[in-house]
Design an enzyme around this catalytic site. Structure first.
Site: not given
Ligand code: CTP
Ligand code: CA
Length: 224
Positions: A33-34
């Site tokens: 994820a970011n």
């Protein structure tokens, strides 16, 4: 329910906003994820709705409420985001505020990966589609295409390169290396990069950046 703002500067306009991170599955319980709270993108969608636009917000997984008066489409991955964005076209204005994961795991495992004698698994990554660049180069390109760029160095130069490479009309650049603009933070100090040059805005709340940006974009679009 609030009546539509038919006198607002974006009355009669269709607006698309992407927001939040994307999550790319590694296996059924893990993701790549970011970092992104979605607060800036959600604030832009809310401001565009208040300005009278018909707004679709395509959002990755976030922990904040849906903005009022906006159609929200929830997605997980970059590829789902691209599909949802293409389904929302045509629009007059698109603002790509999502922090899209640049890569995904080549073959996500169908079952939970277990620790074992083999040691840690090696993940092979492949590049995700660029949602902004795909739309900006596409046949149904919106009249105005706006991107974001979170940079840690050479902020304006990198933003200018993205403006050209992605064929955007504007890049909202912020420096995430220091105090202001830190992801998840409250305030944002942004630089508005267009073909005409660069405008440095003062430190503003994300809500204030959203208001000011929507006013500016409405002025660029003109009346519907
Ligand atoms: N973006 C997108 N799809 C991607 C990657 C980025 O739509 N797969 C959009 C973002 O929403 C943002 C802009 O492109 O509006 C710039 O994102 P950024 O991550 O700064 O650019 P990248 O091209 O991914 O470059 P970098 O190597 O700096 O991450
Ligand atoms: Ca990126």
């Amino acid at each position: 329910l609030r009546p539509a703002n038919t006198a607002g500067p974006l009355a009669g306009r269709r607006v698309l906003v992407t927001s939040g991170p994307t999550h790319e599955p590694i296996d059924p319980v893990r993701v790549l994820a970011n970092r992104s709270s979605g607060r800036q993108g959600h604030a832009i969608a809310a401001a565009a709705a208040r300005a009278g636009a018909e707004v679709t917000l395509v959002s990755g997984p976030v922990a904040i409420p849906d903005p009022a008066g906006v159609t929200v489409v929830r997605v997980e991955t970059a590829r789902e985001m691209l599909n949802a964005v293409e389904a929302a076209l045509p629009v007059d204005l698109a603002v790509f505020a999502a922090a899209v994961a640049d890569w995904r795991v080549a073959d996500g495992a169908a079952q939970k990966i277990k620790k074992g004698a083999g040691g840690p698994p090696a993940l092979t990554l492949v590049e995700n589609p660029d949602v902004l660049a795909t739309v900006a180069h596409g046949l149904r390109r919106p009249a105005l295409v706006v991107g974001f760029a979170a940079e840690t160095e050479n902020v304006v130069e990198h933003a200018r390169a993205k403006l050209i490479r992605k064929r955007a009309d504007m890049i909202v650049a912020n420096d995430v290396s220091t105090g202001s603009g830190v992801m998840g933070g409250d305030d944002n100090r942004v630089h508005i990069v267009t073909a005409d040059g660069v405008e440095d805005w003062p430190a503003l709340s994300k809500a204030a950046v959203a208001e000011r940006l929507v006013d500016r974009l409405a002025a660029l679009l003109g009346p519907a």
